[in-house]
Design a protein around this motif. Structure first.
Motif, PDB file in Angstrom:
ATOM      1  N   VAL A  33       0.850  -1.194   0.000  1.00  0.00           N
ATOM      2  CA  VAL A  33       0.000   0.000   0.000  1.00  0.00           C
ATOM      3  C   VAL A  33       0.885   1.244   0.000  1.00  0.00           C
ATOM      4  CG1 VAL A  33      -1.651   1.360   1.352  1.00  0.00           C
ATOM      5  CG2 VAL A  33      -2.000  -1.108   1.079  1.00  0.00           C
ATOM      6  N   GLU A  34       1.875   1.290   0.878  1.00  0.00           N
ATOM      7  CA  GLU A  34       2.758   2.454   0.962  1.00  0.00           C
ATOM      8  C   GLU A  34       3.477   2.723  -0.357  1.00  0.00           C
ATOM      9  OE1 GLU A  34       3.949   2.506   5.679  1.00  0.00           O
ATOM     10  OE2 GLU A  34       5.490   1.989   4.225  1.00  0.00           O
ATOM     11  N   ASN A  35       3.840   1.671  -1.060  1.00  0.00           N
ATOM     12  CA  ASN A  35       4.565   1.820  -2.328  1.00  0.00           C
ATOM     13  C   ASN A  35       3.643   2.027  -3.519  1.00  0.00           C
ATOM     14  OD1 ASN A  35       7.109   1.579  -1.142  1.00  0.00           O
ATOM     15  ND2 ASN A  35       7.047  -0.642  -1.258  1.00  0.00           N
ATOM     16  N   GLY A  36       2.336   2.055  -3.284  1.00  0.00           N
ATOM     17  CA  GLY A  36       1.379   2.285  -4.360  1.00  0.00           C
ATOM     18  C   GLY A  36       1.186   1.099  -5.274  1.00  0.00           C
ATOM     19  N   LYS A  37       1.612  -0.088  -4.832  1.00  0.00           N
ATOM     20  CA  LYS A  37       1.477  -1.286  -5.656  1.00  0.00           C
ATOM     21  C   LYS A  37       0.180  -2.030  -5.383  1.00  0.00           C
ATOM     22  CE  LYS A  37       6.378  -1.836  -6.233  1.00  0.00           C
ATOM     23  NZ  LYS A  37       7.519  -2.700  -6.189  1.00  0.00           N
TER      24      LYS A  37
END
Length: 64
Positions: A33-37
Protein backbone atom coordinates in the motif's frame (compact mmCIF):
# COMPACT_ATOMS: atom_id res chain seq x y z
CA UNK A 1 -3.36 6.23 -6.34
CA UNK A 2 -1.02 7.92 -3.88
CA UNK A 3 -1.23 7.85 -0.12
CA UNK A 4 0.14 9.33 3.09
CA UNK A 5 0.40 6.07 5.04
CA UNK A 6 4.20 6.17 5.41
CA UNK A 7 4.05 9.80 6.56
CA UNK A 8 1.26 9.12 9.03
CA UNK A 9 3.13 6.09 10.39
CA UNK A 10 6.21 8.22 10.98
CA UNK A 11 4.20 10.98 12.66
CA UNK A 12 2.52 8.45 14.96
CA UNK A 13 5.72 6.45 15.51
CA UNK A 14 4.10 3.19 14.35
CA UNK A 15 6.08 0.45 12.60
CA UNK A 16 4.75 -1.38 9.56
CA UNK A 17 4.30 -4.49 11.69
CA UNK A 18 2.38 -2.60 14.38
CA UNK A 19 0.11 -1.01 11.78
CA UNK A 20 -0.47 -4.36 10.10
CA UNK A 21 -1.55 -5.85 13.44
CA UNK A 22 -3.91 -2.95 14.14
CA UNK A 23 -5.70 -3.24 10.78
CA UNK A 24 -5.51 -7.05 10.60
CA UNK A 25 -3.40 -7.44 7.46
CA UNK A 26 0.14 -8.65 6.78
CA UNK A 27 3.17 -6.38 6.94
CA UNK A 28 3.66 -7.09 3.22
CA UNK A 29 0.22 -5.58 2.53
CA UNK A 30 1.23 -2.38 4.34
CA UNK A 31 4.47 -2.26 2.33
CA UNK A 32 2.52 -2.70 -0.93
CA UNK A 33 0.00 0.00 0.00
CA UNK A 34 2.76 2.45 0.96
CA UNK A 35 4.56 1.82 -2.33
CA UNK A 36 1.38 2.29 -4.36
CA UNK A 37 1.48 -1.29 -5.66
CA UNK A 38 -1.76 -2.29 -3.93
CA UNK A 39 -4.97 -0.29 -3.77
CA UNK A 40 -6.65 -1.16 -0.49
CA UNK A 41 -10.21 -2.34 -0.18
CA UNK A 42 -12.77 0.06 1.24
CA UNK A 43 -12.65 -1.88 4.51
CA UNK A 44 -8.87 -1.58 4.81
CA UNK A 45 -8.95 2.13 3.89
CA UNK A 46 -11.54 2.72 6.62
CA UNK A 47 -9.49 0.79 9.18
CA UNK A 48 -6.41 2.84 8.30
CA UNK A 49 -8.39 6.07 8.61
CA UNK A 50 -9.54 5.04 12.09
CA UNK A 51 -6.00 4.26 13.23
CA UNK A 52 -4.72 7.67 12.15
CA UNK A 53 -7.84 9.71 12.93
CA UNK A 54 -8.02 10.99 9.36
CA UNK A 55 -10.62 10.68 6.62
CA UNK A 56 -9.99 8.28 3.74
CA UNK A 57 -9.64 11.32 1.47
CA UNK A 58 -6.90 12.70 3.70
CA UNK A 59 -4.94 9.43 3.44
CA UNK A 60 -5.52 8.54 -0.22
CA UNK A 61 -5.67 10.68 -3.34
CA UNK A 62 -5.67 10.19 -7.10
CA UNK A 63 -2.62 11.02 -9.15
CA UNK A 64 -2.91 13.82 -11.67
Amino acid sequence: MKNRIRIERAEHNISQAMLADKVKVSRQTIISVENGKYIPSTELALRLSEVFGKTVNELFFLEE
